[in-house]
Design a protein around this motif. Sequence first.
Motif, PDB file in Angstrom:
ATOM      1  N   ARG A 149      44.327  49.448  26.668  1.00  0.00           N
ATOM      2  CA  ARG A 149      44.588  50.820  26.212  1.00  0.00           C
ATOM      3  C   ARG A 149      45.598  51.527  27.097  1.00  0.00           C
ATOM      4  N   ASP A 150      45.670  51.122  28.382  1.00  0.00           N
ATOM      5  CA  ASP A 150      46.504  51.875  29.309  1.00  0.00           C
ATOM      6  C   ASP A 150      47.389  50.990  30.197  1.00  0.00           C
ATOM      7  N   GLY A 151      47.586  49.747  29.809  1.00  0.00           N
ATOM      8  CA  GLY A 151      48.431  48.884  30.631  1.00  0.00           C
ATOM      9  C   GLY A 151      48.385  47.451  30.153  1.00  0.00           C
ATOM     10  N   TYR A 152      48.475  46.524  31.093  1.00  0.00           N
ATOM     11  CA  TYR A 152      48.447  45.096  30.767  1.00  0.00           C
ATOM     12  C   TYR A 152      47.596  44.363  31.808  1.00  0.00           C
ATOM     13  N   VAL A 153      46.938  43.302  31.340  1.00  0.00           N
ATOM     14  CA  VAL A 153      46.194  42.430  32.245  1.00  0.00           C
ATOM     15  C   VAL A 153      46.580  40.985  31.959  1.00  0.00           C
ATOM     16  N   CYS A 154      46.264  40.124  32.915  1.00  0.00           N
ATOM     17  CA  CYS A 154      46.488  38.691  32.749  1.00  0.00           C
ATOM     18  C   CYS A 154      45.125  38.014  32.748  1.00  0.00           C
ATOM     19  N   ILE A 155      44.834  37.294  31.671  1.00  0.00           N
ATOM     20  CA  ILE A 155      43.550  36.619  31.515  1.00  0.00           C
ATOM     21  C   ILE A 155      43.824  35.149  31.205  1.00  0.00           C
ATOM     22  N   THR A 156      43.126  34.255  31.903  1.00  0.00           N
ATOM     23  CA  THR A 156      43.215  32.831  31.588  1.00  0.00           C
ATOM     24  C   THR A 156      41.818  32.254  31.497  1.00  0.00           C
ATOM     25  N   THR A 157      41.552  31.582  30.374  1.00  0.00           N
ATOM     26  CA  THR A 157      40.254  30.928  30.162  1.00  0.00           C
ATOM     27  C   THR A 157      40.539  29.488  29.741  1.00  0.00           C
ATOM     28  N   ASN A 158      40.427  28.567  30.672  1.00  0.00           N
ATOM     29  CA  ASN A 158      40.725  27.166  30.370  1.00  0.00           C
ATOM     30  C   ASN A 158      39.485  26.373  29.945  1.00  0.00           C
ATOM     31  N   THR A 159      38.311  26.782  30.409  1.00  0.00           N
ATOM     32  CA  THR A 159      37.104  26.012  30.081  1.00  0.00           C
ATOM     33  C   THR A 159      36.362  26.655  28.913  1.00  0.00           C
ATOM     34  N   ASP A 160      35.556  25.847  28.254  1.00  0.00           N
ATOM     35  CA  ASP A 160      34.760  26.369  27.138  1.00  0.00           C
ATOM     36  C   ASP A 160      33.822  27.466  27.620  1.00  0.00           C
ATOM     37  N   ALA A 161      33.234  27.295  28.796  1.00  0.00           N
ATOM     38  CA  ALA A 161      32.299  28.292  29.328  1.00  0.00           C
ATOM     39  C   ALA A 161      33.011  29.611  29.594  1.00  0.00           C
ATOM     40  N   GLN A 162      34.253  29.552  30.099  1.00  0.00           N
ATOM     41  CA  GLN A 162      35.004  30.783  30.361  1.00  0.00           C
ATOM     42  C   GLN A 162      35.312  31.533  29.061  1.00  0.00           C
ATOM     43  N   VAL A 163      35.662  30.802  28.014  1.00  0.00           N
ATOM     44  CA  VAL A 163      35.943  31.440  26.724  1.00  0.00           C
ATOM     45  C   VAL A 163      34.682  32.113  26.194  1.00  0.00           C
ATOM     46  N   LYS A 164      33.571  31.446  26.296  1.00  0.00           N
ATOM     47  CA  LYS A 164      32.306  32.020  25.817  1.00  0.00           C
ATOM     48  C   LYS A 164      31.971  33.292  26.588  1.00  0.00           C
ATOM     49  N   ARG A 165      32.125  33.240  27.922  1.00  0.00           N
ATOM     50  CA  ARG A 165      31.810  34.422  28.726  1.00  0.00           C
ATOM     51  C   ARG A 165      32.790  35.553  28.453  1.00  0.00           C
ATOM     52  N   LEU A 166      34.052  35.225  28.181  1.00  0.00           N
ATOM     53  CA  LEU A 166      35.046  36.254  27.867  1.00  0.00           C
ATOM     54  C   LEU A 166      34.614  37.078  26.665  1.00  0.00           C
ATOM     55  N   PHE A 167      34.344  36.410  25.565  1.00  0.00           N
ATOM     56  CA  PHE A 167      34.019  37.153  24.348  1.00  0.00           C
ATOM     57  C   PHE A 167      32.655  37.831  24.435  1.00  0.00           C
TER      58      PHE A 167
END
Length: 411
Positions: free
Chosen positions: A245-263
């Motif tokens: 909403r107010d800028g930019y971030v950098c996010i990387t999710t390479n593992t399945d567990a990281q993708v699950k935790r992200l969402f």
Amino acid sequence: MTQNTSAPLAGIRIIDLTSAVVGPYATQVLGEYGADVIKVEERSGDVIRWICGRSPTPGMPGKFLHMNGNKRSICLDLKQEEGRQALLKLVDTAHVFLHNMRPAALARLGLDAETLRKRHSPLIHASIVGFGSKGRYAGRPAYDSILQGGTGLASLFATHGAEPRYVPYVVVDRTAGLMVANAVLAALFAHQRDGAGRTLEVPMFESFAALLLSEHMYGHTFDPPTGPLGDQRLLDANAKPVQTRDGYVCITTNTDAQVKRLFEALGRSDLANDARYATSLARIEHVSEFFSARADVVRQFSTEELMERLLEHDVPIMPCHTLDSLLQDPHLRDVGLIENDTHPTQGAIKRIKPAMSMSGFQAKLRHHAPHIGEQSTEILRELGYSPADIENLFNRGIALAHKPDPSSRPQ
């Protein structure tokens, strides 16, 4: 110059005939490990002194300061026989001779590997070249931008219809500089075992092409190919910082567990369980959809809220810094990467400290980045020249010593 006897390269002398970025960056790294780096300059000095902005006194811009600490400078006219002889005397005391001159120019001066190693057999003679000596491009001039284009790096930005462009950072030079430092360290290690000299050649074009192809040869690694060239996770149009909403971030999710935790962290369990995104192979097949779905969710949050939620769920995230905000990063302040210092002629400066740490050794600044020929007298004296001989070399323009101008010193 203060010698740190606990330094890994204490007692190692490197003769540095390089200029611009790739060579000076390599010797900056070696100097931080304790090597005695002697920078040999012509009267006009390293080109980087003059193309990187203004400084309190001439020829000392920020980029030069950041790549030439822990070095001593001697200024010699190598086109004159006595200047070349002074350099040869210096080579006789050295472990490493490093240059980025073109082979023909080096041979004319009698500084090629065969000639120098006949004179001083234990010498490590290291050449940084744009293109390897066995190929048809050998001897061509090369700069970072030339090689960004020639290796295909610039064209990667055009994958989705944009124009080719350069990375705004001399990435080929800097990367090749680290390769040079690695090669010299390996040669020094081998020398410790067998006492033999080595002849090294680090070609920038091939070195960076190998890195880029190892990233993007992808399916063409196999014969016949199993897929196209290019890692689509990196080439996708949405493989970029994500807008909040107010800028930019950098996010990387390479593992399945990281993708699950992200969402799940962002309240989208439906996406966490979506079959298109649940596994690595599925995400490769649906990479554009995955990045788009991620972007749609992320833009609903502020940067601060995203940082808090994702760090709590151990998802890799960083704010997308600007140069200004990077200087204010709290972690960099914690570790003291940038410190206030005083240069003898440039006054107050911000100095970038070495980031690495090693038990039993603390990298220290032994000498600030030098002016052209600042240590000419000191080095010639070490080689056995008498005061009268040194004065004669100066008077005849064979050597030059820096003479500070008190009127131009910063207050």
